[in-house]
Scaffold this active site. Structure first.
Site, PDB file in Angstrom:
ATOM      1  N   LYS A   1       0.852  -1.183   0.000  1.00 28.26           N
ATOM      2  CA  LYS A   1       0.000   0.000   0.000  1.00 28.26           C
ATOM      3  C   LYS A   1       0.889   1.235   0.000  1.00 28.26           C
ATOM      4  O   LYS A   1       1.700   1.427   0.911  1.00 28.26           O
ATOM      5  CB  LYS A   1      -0.902  -0.017   1.230  1.00 28.26           C
ATOM      6  CG  LYS A   1      -1.767   1.216   1.345  1.00 28.26           C
ATOM      7  CD  LYS A   1      -2.771   1.071   2.465  1.00 28.26           C
ATOM      8  CE  LYS A   1      -3.564   2.354   2.629  1.00 28.26           C
ATOM      9  NZ  LYS A   1      -4.510   2.270   3.741  1.00 28.26           N
TER      10      LYS A   1
ATOM     11  N   ARG B   1     -10.637  10.084   1.949  1.00 30.74           N
ATOM     12  CA  ARG B   1     -10.492  10.679   3.279  1.00 30.74           C
ATOM     13  C   ARG B   1     -11.658  11.620   3.583  1.00 30.74           C
ATOM     14  O   ARG B   1     -12.013  11.802   4.746  1.00 30.74           O
ATOM     15  CB  ARG B   1      -9.125  11.340   3.412  1.00 30.74           C
ATOM     16  CG  ARG B   1      -8.031  10.260   3.440  1.00 30.74           C
ATOM     17  CD  ARG B   1      -6.624  10.782   3.512  1.00 30.74           C
ATOM     18  NE  ARG B   1      -5.670   9.677   3.357  1.00 30.74           N
ATOM     19  CZ  ARG B   1      -4.369   9.826   3.245  1.00 30.74           C
ATOM     20  NH1 ARG B   1      -3.833  11.039   3.288  1.00 30.74           N
ATOM     21  NH2 ARG B   1      -3.588   8.779   3.093  1.00 30.74           N
TER      22      ARG B   1
ATOM     23  N   ARG C   1       1.056   9.923   5.978  1.00 34.73           N
ATOM     24  CA  ARG C   1       1.233   8.501   6.276  1.00 34.73           C
ATOM     25  C   ARG C   1       2.524   7.933   5.662  1.00 34.73           C
ATOM     26  O   ARG C   1       2.693   6.725   5.546  1.00 34.73           O
ATOM     27  CB  ARG C   1       0.049   7.708   5.736  1.00 34.73           C
ATOM     28  CG  ARG C   1      -1.320   8.173   6.214  1.00 34.73           C
ATOM     29  CD  ARG C   1      -2.302   7.026   6.226  1.00 34.73           C
ATOM     30  NE  ARG C   1      -3.696   7.394   6.119  1.00 34.73           N
ATOM     31  CZ  ARG C   1      -4.414   8.033   7.033  1.00 34.73           C
ATOM     32  NH1 ARG C   1      -3.851   8.447   8.153  1.00 34.73           N
ATOM     33  NH2 ARG C   1      -5.688   8.287   6.839  1.00 34.73           N
TER      34      ARG C   1
ATOM     35  N   GLU D   1       6.996  -7.260   0.739  1.00 33.05           N
ATOM     36  CA  GLU D   1       5.860  -7.049   1.653  1.00 33.05           C
ATOM     37  C   GLU D   1       4.823  -8.161   1.469  1.00 33.05           C
ATOM     38  O   GLU D   1       4.271  -8.685   2.440  1.00 33.05           O
ATOM     39  CB  GLU D   1       5.192  -5.690   1.359  1.00 33.05           C
ATOM     40  CG  GLU D   1       6.002  -4.477   1.826  1.00 33.05           C
ATOM     41  CD  GLU D   1       5.703  -4.118   3.284  1.00 33.05           C
ATOM     42  OE1 GLU D   1       5.018  -4.890   3.976  1.00 33.05           O
ATOM     43  OE2 GLU D   1       6.182  -3.055   3.729  1.00 33.05           O
TER      44      GLU D   1
ATOM     45  N   LYS E   1      -2.314  -1.587  -3.752  1.00 27.65           N
ATOM     46  CA  LYS E   1      -3.167  -0.406  -3.701  1.00 27.65           C
ATOM     47  C   LYS E   1      -2.319   0.848  -3.786  1.00 27.65           C
ATOM     48  O   LYS E   1      -1.327   0.905  -3.061  1.00 27.65           O
ATOM     49  CB  LYS E   1      -3.941  -0.445  -2.380  1.00 27.65           C
ATOM     50  CG  LYS E   1      -4.764   0.759  -2.088  1.00 27.65           C
ATOM     51  CD  LYS E   1      -5.405   0.594  -0.751  1.00 27.65           C
ATOM     52  CE  LYS E   1      -6.062   1.904  -0.415  1.00 27.65           C
ATOM     53  NZ  LYS E   1      -6.437   1.985   0.946  1.00 27.65           N
TER      54      LYS E   1
ATOM     55  N   SER F   1     -10.213   5.673  -4.557  1.00 32.13           N
ATOM     56  CA  SER F   1     -11.127   6.801  -4.720  1.00 32.13           C
ATOM     57  C   SER F   1     -10.657   7.833  -5.739  1.00 32.13           C
ATOM     58  O   SER F   1     -11.450   8.309  -6.551  1.00 32.13           O
ATOM     59  CB  SER F   1     -11.343   7.465  -3.361  1.00 32.13           C
ATOM     60  OG  SER F   1     -10.110   7.902  -2.802  1.00 32.13           O
TER      61      SER F   1
ATOM     62  N   TYR G   1     -15.379   1.104  -6.694  1.00 28.87           N
ATOM     63  CA  TYR G   1     -16.643   1.773  -6.368  1.00 28.87           C
ATOM     64  C   TYR G   1     -17.673   1.575  -7.471  1.00 28.87           C
ATOM     65  O   TYR G   1     -18.841   1.864  -7.287  1.00 28.87           O
ATOM     66  CB  TYR G   1     -16.375   3.267  -6.102  1.00 28.87           C
ATOM     67  CG  TYR G   1     -15.445   3.446  -4.921  1.00 28.87           C
ATOM     68  CD1 TYR G   1     -15.914   3.338  -3.624  1.00 28.87           C
ATOM     69  CD2 TYR G   1     -14.061   3.639  -5.115  1.00 28.87           C
ATOM     70  CE1 TYR G   1     -15.058   3.438  -2.536  1.00 28.87           C
ATOM     71  CE2 TYR G   1     -13.201   3.740  -4.036  1.00 28.87           C
ATOM     72  CZ  TYR G   1     -13.707   3.635  -2.745  1.00 28.87           C
ATOM     73  OH  TYR G   1     -12.848   3.717  -1.673  1.00 28.87           O
TER      74      TYR G   1
HETATM   75  C1  PBG Z   1      -7.122   3.183   5.569  1.00 29.39           C
HETATM   76  C2  PBG Z   1      -7.587   3.138   4.155  1.00 29.39           C
HETATM   77  C3  PBG Z   1      -7.475   4.144   3.193  1.00 29.39           C
HETATM   78  C4  PBG Z   1      -8.080   3.659   2.016  1.00 29.39           C
HETATM   79  C5  PBG Z   1      -8.554   2.382   2.299  1.00 29.39           C
HETATM   80  N1  PBG Z   1      -8.218   2.075   3.627  1.00 29.39           N
HETATM   81  C6  PBG Z   1      -6.960   5.523   3.297  1.00 29.39           C
HETATM   82  C7  PBG Z   1      -5.587   5.837   3.650  1.00 29.39           C
HETATM   83  O1  PBG Z   1      -4.710   4.970   3.745  1.00 29.39           O
HETATM   84  O2  PBG Z   1      -5.363   7.012   3.849  1.00 29.39           O
HETATM   85  C8  PBG Z   1      -8.189   4.409   0.725  1.00 29.39           C
HETATM   86  C9  PBG Z   1      -9.158   3.859  -0.288  1.00 29.39           C
HETATM   87  C10 PBG Z   1      -9.486   4.790  -1.403  1.00 29.39           C
HETATM   88  O3  PBG Z   1      -8.842   5.836  -1.626  1.00 29.39           O
HETATM   89  O4  PBG Z   1     -10.418   4.463  -2.150  1.00 29.39           O
HETATM   90  N2  PBG Z   1      -8.094   2.705   6.465  1.00 29.39           N
END
Ligand code: PBG
Length: 331
Positions: A201, A211, A223, A240, A255, A281, A320
């Protein structure tokens, strides 16, 4: 190369001439059962709340999330993944493992609604539940404390399992999170609950709209100290993923998806468990915004992007658009 008569010896275009020829030789397909729909459920709201940066996506109420799950099941979608937005947040993210917390309540409802017909998953993280918005507990110095956070994840896994989840999705990128969760599930009688590990990730700008949806932007910093650096090679992602498989991950996920297709391919080649990719997203909202401006053909763009993720080697795609695409495919 030409033939003696001077024509091209090879004509790849022969197989492209008709739709039937193209269908015959197609290598990858989208199928509804490979798609997973992310759903947001917010505590204490009476009507679904639209998310401005994600047209068509809402923060669900307790009732509407159940309806959305039923619709997805009806369309043949393979899985659902729930994200909760609690009414109250605190430093330790207490709502995340409260048996009456927003996701636990929604899980019980959704599992009652769809039973075993659809795989019901839950994101397992703290950022939606902490007042500081980070994915773990903080030290006095404001750093994310990896090992203290593992105990919280272990407890959340048990709360989600008790609420009926089929698969938990740890997304916080703490080292050792899969092992901690596996051990906790097993020793509490939940050895059947599977783990979808967010294995690779990246610290990505593509999570911006999420967010807003999950109300989890970090209140300070970012992060980057726990999510991966986009500038590193796919080798780090492979490592990983292998670590997570070794710790007991049943599925490993990459991701975001679209900007990381090389990573999806590298991971798919390296592990022998199923690979998932999360079409996040920002990737969703870019397409929606361009389509709303009339700049691209929305449906074709969606299908092409999702096919590209399958072609890169992901068997499971979180998107989505899952219900919409599944419904279109089964027509
Ligand atoms: C963290 C989490 C995130 C997403 C899924 N799980 C956000 C982040 O790491 O800041 C993002 C998913 C998306 O952007 O569609 N719980």
């Amino acid at each position: 190369m030409t033939t003696p008569a001077g024509f091209p010896a090879s004509r790849p275009r022969r197989l492209r001439r008709t739709a039937a020829l193209r269908r015959l030789v197609a290598d990858v397909a989208l199928s509804p059962s490979d798609l997973v729909l992310p759903l947001f459920v917010k505590e204490g709201v009476n009507d679904p709340v639209p998310i401005a940066s994600m047209p068509g996506v809402v923060q669900h109420t307790r009732d509407s999330v159940r309806k959305a799950a039923a619709e997805a099941a009806e369309a043949g979608v393979g899985g659902l993944i729930l994200f909760g937005i609690p009414a109250v947040k605190d430093a330790r993210g207490s709502g995340a493992d409260d048996p009456d917390g927003v996701v636990q309540v929604a899980l019980r409802d959704v599992v009652t609604e769809v039973g075993d017909d659809v795989v019901v998953m839950a994101d397992l993280c703290l950022d939606e539940y902490t007042d500081h918005g980070h994915c773990g507990l903080l030290t006095d110095g404001g750093e994310v404390d990896n090992d203290a956070t593992l105990q919280r994840y272990a407890d959340i896994a048990v709360a989600q399992a008790a609420a009926g989840v089929h698969m938990v999705g740890p997304s916080g990128m703490m080292d050792g999170q899969v092992a901690a969760i596996r051990h906790s599930l097993d020793s509490n009688g939940f050895s059947d609950v599977a783990i979808l590990a967010y294995a690779a990730k990246y610290a990505s700008a593509m999570y911006g709209p999420f967010r807003d949806a999950a109300e989890c932007a970090p209140q300070f910093g970012d992060r980057a100290s726990y999510q991966q650096d986009p500038a590193r090679s796919a080798d780090e992602a492979v490592r990983e993923a292998q670590l997570d498989v070794g710790e007991g991950a049943d599925i490993v996920m990459v991701k975001p998806a679209i900007g990381y297709l090389d990573v999806v391919r590298a991971v798919a080649d390296a592990v022998d468990v199923p690979v998932a990719a999360y079409n996040v997203s920002g990737e969703f909202s870019m397409v929606e915004a361009a389509a709303a401006n009339g700049w691209i053909d929305r449906d074709r763009a969606i299908d092409e992007l999702l096919i590209s993720v399958r072609r890169a080697g992901a068997g499971v795609v979180l998107t989505y658009w899952a219900t919409e695409v599944a419904a279109r495919l089964s027509r």
